[in-house]
Enzyme design. Structure first.
Site, PDB file in Angstrom:
ATOM      1  N   ASP A   1       0.864  -1.193   0.000  1.00  0.00           N
ATOM      2  CA  ASP A   1       0.000   0.000   0.000  1.00  0.00           C
ATOM      3  C   ASP A   1       0.892   1.232   0.000  1.00  0.00           C
ATOM      4  OD1 ASP A   1      -1.898   2.116   0.918  1.00  0.00           O
ATOM      5  OD2 ASP A   1      -3.236   0.420   1.269  1.00  0.00           O
TER       6      ASP A   1
ATOM      7  N   GLY B   1      -4.991   5.128   2.374  1.00  0.00           N
ATOM      8  CA  GLY B   1      -5.079   4.122   3.442  1.00  0.00           C
ATOM      9  C   GLY B   1      -4.301   4.552   4.677  1.00  0.00           C
TER      10      GLY B   1
ATOM     11  N   ALA C   1      -6.082   1.173  -5.554  1.00  0.00           N
ATOM     12  CA  ALA C   1      -6.519   2.047  -6.654  1.00  0.00           C
ATOM     13  C   ALA C   1      -6.837   3.412  -6.062  1.00  0.00           C
ATOM     14  CB  ALA C   1      -7.769   1.484  -7.342  1.00  0.00           C
TER      15      ALA C   1
ATOM     16  N   TYR D   1     -11.836   6.947 -14.412  1.00  0.00           N
ATOM     17  CA  TYR D   1     -11.883   5.851 -13.424  1.00  0.00           C
ATOM     18  C   TYR D   1     -12.623   4.639 -13.990  1.00  0.00           C
ATOM     19  CZ  TYR D   1     -13.365   3.403  -9.182  1.00  0.00           C
ATOM     20  OH  TYR D   1     -13.624   2.439  -8.240  1.00  0.00           O
TER      21      TYR D   1
ATOM     22  N   VAL E   1     -19.839   9.228  -0.511  1.00  0.00           N
ATOM     23  CA  VAL E   1     -20.839  10.196  -0.044  1.00  0.00           C
ATOM     24  C   VAL E   1     -21.343   9.857   1.361  1.00  0.00           C
ATOM     25  CG1 VAL E   1     -22.787   9.000  -1.201  1.00  0.00           C
ATOM     26  CG2 VAL E   1     -22.954  11.431  -0.696  1.00  0.00           C
TER      27      VAL E   1
ATOM     28  N   ARG F   1     -21.618  17.321 -10.426  1.00  0.00           N
ATOM     29  CA  ARG F   1     -20.238  16.889 -10.636  1.00  0.00           C
ATOM     30  C   ARG F   1     -20.065  16.407 -12.086  1.00  0.00           C
ATOM     31  NH1 ARG F   1     -18.267  12.519  -6.346  1.00  0.00           N
ATOM     32  NH2 ARG F   1     -18.915  11.041  -7.916  1.00  0.00           N
TER      33      ARG F   1
HETATM   34  P1  NAD Z   1      -9.501   3.299  -0.261  1.00  0.00           P
HETATM   35  O1  NAD Z   1      -8.980   4.574  -0.850  1.00  0.00           O
HETATM   36  O2  NAD Z   1      -9.866   3.282   1.175  1.00  0.00           O
HETATM   37  O3  NAD Z   1      -8.473   2.108  -0.532  1.00  0.00           O
HETATM   38  C1  NAD Z   1      -7.560   2.082  -1.595  1.00  0.00           C
HETATM   39  C2  NAD Z   1      -6.184   1.713  -1.032  1.00  0.00           C
HETATM   40  O4  NAD Z   1      -5.237   1.647  -2.105  1.00  0.00           O
HETATM   41  C3  NAD Z   1      -5.664   2.747  -0.040  1.00  0.00           C
HETATM   42  O5  NAD Z   1      -5.139   2.091   1.101  1.00  0.00           O
HETATM   43  C4  NAD Z   1      -4.566   3.472  -0.816  1.00  0.00           C
HETATM   44  O6  NAD Z   1      -3.571   3.995   0.047  1.00  0.00           O
HETATM   45  C5  NAD Z   1      -4.070   2.366  -1.729  1.00  0.00           C
HETATM   46  N1  NAD Z   1      -3.446   2.854  -2.972  1.00  0.00           N
HETATM   47  C6  NAD Z   1      -3.907   3.808  -3.827  1.00  0.00           C
HETATM   48  N2  NAD Z   1      -3.050   3.965  -4.849  1.00  0.00           N
HETATM   49  C7  NAD Z   1      -2.032   3.084  -4.647  1.00  0.00           C
HETATM   50  C8  NAD Z   1      -0.845   2.776  -5.349  1.00  0.00           C
HETATM   51  N3  NAD Z   1      -0.508   3.403  -6.496  1.00  0.00           N
HETATM   52  N4  NAD Z   1      -0.024   1.822  -4.846  1.00  0.00           N
HETATM   53  C9  NAD Z   1      -0.338   1.174  -3.693  1.00  0.00           C
HETATM   54  N5  NAD Z   1      -1.448   1.429  -2.983  1.00  0.00           N
HETATM   55  C10 NAD Z   1      -2.277   2.371  -3.454  1.00  0.00           C
HETATM   56  O7  NAD Z   1     -10.738   2.876  -1.175  1.00  0.00           O
HETATM   57  P2  NAD Z   1     -11.720   1.626  -1.064  1.00  0.00           P
HETATM   58  O8  NAD Z   1     -13.077   2.176  -1.092  1.00  0.00           O
HETATM   59  O9  NAD Z   1     -11.292   0.716   0.032  1.00  0.00           O
HETATM   60  O10 NAD Z   1     -11.449   0.938  -2.484  1.00  0.00           O
HETATM   61  C11 NAD Z   1     -10.831  -0.344  -2.627  1.00  0.00           C
HETATM   62  C12 NAD Z   1     -11.009  -0.800  -4.068  1.00  0.00           C
HETATM   63  O11 NAD Z   1     -12.395  -0.958  -4.346  1.00  0.00           O
HETATM   64  C13 NAD Z   1     -10.478   0.163  -5.124  1.00  0.00           C
HETATM   65  O12 NAD Z   1      -9.931  -0.594  -6.187  1.00  0.00           O
HETATM   66  C14 NAD Z   1     -11.710   0.894  -5.594  1.00  0.00           C
HETATM   67  O13 NAD Z   1     -11.572   1.409  -6.894  1.00  0.00           O
HETATM   68  C15 NAD Z   1     -12.730  -0.223  -5.523  1.00  0.00           C
HETATM   69  N6  NAD Z   1     -14.121   0.208  -5.427  1.00  0.00           N
HETATM   70  C16 NAD Z   1     -14.557   0.891  -4.331  1.00  0.00           C
HETATM   71  C17 NAD Z   1     -15.909   1.246  -4.244  1.00  0.00           C
HETATM   72  C18 NAD Z   1     -16.466   2.015  -3.090  1.00  0.00           C
HETATM   73  O14 NAD Z   1     -17.656   2.358  -3.142  1.00  0.00           O
HETATM   74  N7  NAD Z   1     -15.711   2.282  -2.040  1.00  0.00           N
HETATM   75  C19 NAD Z   1     -16.779   0.890  -5.275  1.00  0.00           C
HETATM   76  C20 NAD Z   1     -16.276   0.242  -6.405  1.00  0.00           C
HETATM   77  C21 NAD Z   1     -14.947  -0.127  -6.449  1.00  0.00           C
HETATM   78  C1  UD1 Z   2     -18.361   5.381  -5.909  1.00  0.00           C
HETATM   79  C2  UD1 Z   2     -16.946   5.049  -5.462  1.00  0.00           C
HETATM   80  C3  UD1 Z   2     -16.179   4.477  -6.611  1.00  0.00           C
HETATM   81  C4  UD1 Z   2     -16.964   3.290  -7.147  1.00  0.00           C
HETATM   82  C5  UD1 Z   2     -18.393   3.674  -7.548  1.00  0.00           C
HETATM   83  C6  UD1 Z   2     -19.214   2.445  -7.934  1.00  0.00           C
HETATM   84  C7  UD1 Z   2     -15.857   6.322  -3.694  1.00  0.00           C
HETATM   85  C8  UD1 Z   2     -15.150   7.579  -3.340  1.00  0.00           C
HETATM   86  N1  UD1 Z   2     -16.254   6.251  -4.974  1.00  0.00           N
HETATM   87  O1  UD1 Z   2     -18.343   6.413  -6.921  1.00  0.00           O
HETATM   88  O2  UD1 Z   2     -14.896   4.028  -6.161  1.00  0.00           O
HETATM   89  O3  UD1 Z   2     -16.289   2.679  -8.196  1.00  0.00           O
HETATM   90  O4  UD1 Z   2     -19.028   4.250  -6.407  1.00  0.00           O
HETATM   91  O5  UD1 Z   2     -20.542   2.775  -8.130  1.00  0.00           O
HETATM   92  O6  UD1 Z   2     -16.041   5.458  -2.880  1.00  0.00           O
HETATM   93  N2  UD1 Z   2     -22.214  13.477  -3.636  1.00  0.00           N
HETATM   94  C9  UD1 Z   2     -22.809  14.613  -3.146  1.00  0.00           C
HETATM   95  N3  UD1 Z   2     -22.162  15.307  -2.161  1.00  0.00           N
HETATM   96  C10 UD1 Z   2     -20.944  14.913  -1.651  1.00  0.00           C
HETATM   97  C11 UD1 Z   2     -20.344  13.738  -2.172  1.00  0.00           C
HETATM   98  C12 UD1 Z   2     -21.015  13.060  -3.176  1.00  0.00           C
HETATM   99  O7  UD1 Z   2     -23.901  14.994  -3.571  1.00  0.00           O
HETATM  100  O8  UD1 Z   2     -20.422  15.591  -0.726  1.00  0.00           O
HETATM  101  C13 UD1 Z   2     -22.919  12.719  -4.693  1.00  0.00           C
HETATM  102  C14 UD1 Z   2     -22.101  12.532  -5.952  1.00  0.00           C
HETATM  103  O9  UD1 Z   2     -22.206  13.637  -6.818  1.00  0.00           O
HETATM  104  C15 UD1 Z   2     -22.733  11.264  -6.529  1.00  0.00           C
HETATM  105  C16 UD1 Z   2     -23.142  10.474  -5.281  1.00  0.00           C
HETATM  106  O10 UD1 Z   2     -23.158  11.403  -4.194  1.00  0.00           O
HETATM  107  O11 UD1 Z   2     -23.880  11.565  -7.276  1.00  0.00           O
HETATM  108  C17 UD1 Z   2     -22.148   9.369  -4.945  1.00  0.00           C
HETATM  109  O12 UD1 Z   2     -20.841   9.915  -4.974  1.00  0.00           O
HETATM  110  P1  UD1 Z   2     -19.550   9.116  -4.465  1.00  0.00           P
HETATM  111  O13 UD1 Z   2     -19.777   8.606  -3.100  1.00  0.00           O
HETATM  112  O14 UD1 Z   2     -18.355   9.973  -4.718  1.00  0.00           O
HETATM  113  O15 UD1 Z   2     -19.591   7.813  -5.367  1.00  0.00           O
HETATM  114  P2  UD1 Z   2     -19.522   7.488  -6.930  1.00  0.00           P
HETATM  115  O16 UD1 Z   2     -19.023   8.637  -7.732  1.00  0.00           O
HETATM  116  O17 UD1 Z   2     -20.835   6.873  -7.278  1.00  0.00           O
END
Ligand code: NAD
Ligand code: UD1
Length: 307
Positions: free
Chosen positions: A32, A37, A74, A143, A187, A270
């Site tokens: 990481d 993180g 990521a 993305y 969000v 956005r």
């Molecule tokens: P997060 O930001 O908490 O976790 C991502 C981790 O990857 C972090 O610990 C960060 O430090 C590490 N990282 C980022 N760039 C890196 C690099 N170049 N080298 C090594 N480490 C790196 O986010 P998360 O929500 O836990 O996301 C985990 C995975 O799930 C990601 O691949 C993200 O795209 C995917 N994902 C998340 C959501 C969501 O809603 N949270 C939805 C769809 C997909």
């Molecule tokens: C999220 C994830 C992305 C994932 C995707 C899958 C995060 C940061 N992003 O993207 O990794 O691949 O879901 O569906 O976890 N919003 C507001 N106010 C705010 C923040 C957000 O209105 O302060 C709105 C945004 O414009 C959007 C919605 O909430 O319409 C969700 O936003 P966000 O949580 O950033 O998620 P996604 O862009 O859907």
């Protein structure tokens, strides 16, 4: 007992996955870069290499001798991929290819399985709700385009290099340890943090965007199940509930669960924001025999309790 590498293990989803792997008696190591993180998301006993997942030498070293890799590293923010296009591409797609490449020779010079995070963002502006895995992929953001690229390279990993892969198209994941302070966070964590502190929230645009929110502890069960039973053909699965929630409704439910007043402001829409995102979980449930069962309210209660 198996030995696994978790890339991005110090992040939100990674830390929950590792909790589950350790509880099952597995040995875990992490790569990481700590960009989002946090080391303190994990017990001290878990070895963490601080490095870039797109650095082949770092990935090769971290992968050496493992039985499988969970690839979660990521830049998870869609908005960040607009601001830093090439930089996020490096982590999100080149990093994934580096992982698949290293997995070819991880154990005794042979391949190990990779379970990786894709995203609902691959569907982009496809209007056919609920989205099945066969729906057309039309990403709207860098993305989403990079996550689709990960899936295409997963097919190469499987078909050309003999690396079994399973991809999960996570919909909007939430729960404890999703950073409430970062503007690039999800969000729910942003709204929960602000509502709990009595601060206003900003809704982007009209707030009628729809999302399918998945509780993190439901999600990590699929990752471990897929690692235990790798399948040929580089399958991908939605991880979703099929339940739609607008951003406006989310804000109202959160305030009600927190027992706090809602101070809602409106900000600009956005660019690259998906309007409606609802998944069909049928294939997931058929393959793994379990659904995402935690209700939004229950998950929000846990999230607020953690803050
Ligand atoms: P997060 O930001 O908490 O976790 C991502 C981790 O990857 C972090 O610990 C960060 O430090 C590490 N990282 C980022 N760039 C890196 C690099 N170049 N080298 C090594 N480490 C790196 O986010 P998360 O929500 O836990 O996301 C985990 C995975 O799930 C990601 O691949 C993200 O795209 C995917 N994902 C998340 C959501 C969501 O809603 N949270 C939805 C769809 C997909
Ligand atoms: C999220 C994830 C992305 C994932 C995707 C899958 C995060 C940061 N992003 O993207 O990794 O691949 O879901 O569906 O976890 N919003 C507001 N106010 C705010 C923040 C957000 O209105 O302060 C709105 C945004 O414009 C959007 C919605 O909430 O319409 C969700 O936003 P966000 O949580 O950033 O998620 P996604 O862009 O859907």
């Amino acid at each position: 007992m198996a030995r696994y590498l978790v890339t991005g293990g110090c992040g939100f989803i990674g830390s929950h996955l590792i909790e589950r792997l350790l509880a099952a008696g597995h040995e875990v190591r992490v790569l990481d870069d700590l960009s989002t993180g946090k080391r303190e998301n994990l017990p001290d006993s878990v070895p963490v290499t601080v490095g870039d997942v797109a650095d082949p030498a770092a990935v090769d070293a971290a992968m050496s001798g493992v039985d499988g890799c969970f690839h979660l590293a990521a830049v998870a923010s869609v908005d960040r991929s607009r601001e830093a296009w090439l930089e996020t591409h490096h982590a999100n797609l080149s990093g994934t290819i580096a992982v698949f490449d290293a997995a070819r020779r991880a154990r005794g010079g042979g391949p190990v399985p990779v379970v990786y995070a894709s995203s609902a963002a691959v569907y982009g502006d496809n209007p056919n709700m609920p989205l099945t895995e066969d729906a057309a992929t039309r990403p709207l953001s860098a993305y989403g385009a990079d996550k689709l690229g990960c899936e295409l390279h997963a097919r190469v990993a499987d078909g050309v290099h003999g690396v079994p892969t399973t991809g999960f198209r996570f919909f909007n994941v939430f729960g404890p340890r999703q950073d409430p302070k970062s503007p690039y966070s999800g969000v729910i964590s942003i709204f929960a943090g602000r509502i709990a502190r009595g601060e206003p929230i900003t809704v982007n645009g009209d707030g009628e965007q729809v999302r399918d929110f998945v509780y993190v502890k439901d999600l990590v069960r699929y990752l471990t199940a897929a690692m235990e039973r790798p399948q040929p053909g580089a399958p991908v699965y939605n991880v979703c509930t099929g339940t739609p929630t607008t951003v406006n409704r989310l804000a109202e439910v959160l305030a009600a669960v927190a027992g706090k007043p809602l101070d809602r402001r409106t900000g600009p829409a956005r660019p690259g924001d998906i309007r409606v995102s609802i998944g069909d979980p049928s294939r997931l449930v058929a393959a793994f025999g379990m659904a995402c069962e935690t209700s939004l309210e229950e998950g929000l209660r846990d999230t607020l309790a953690w803050l």
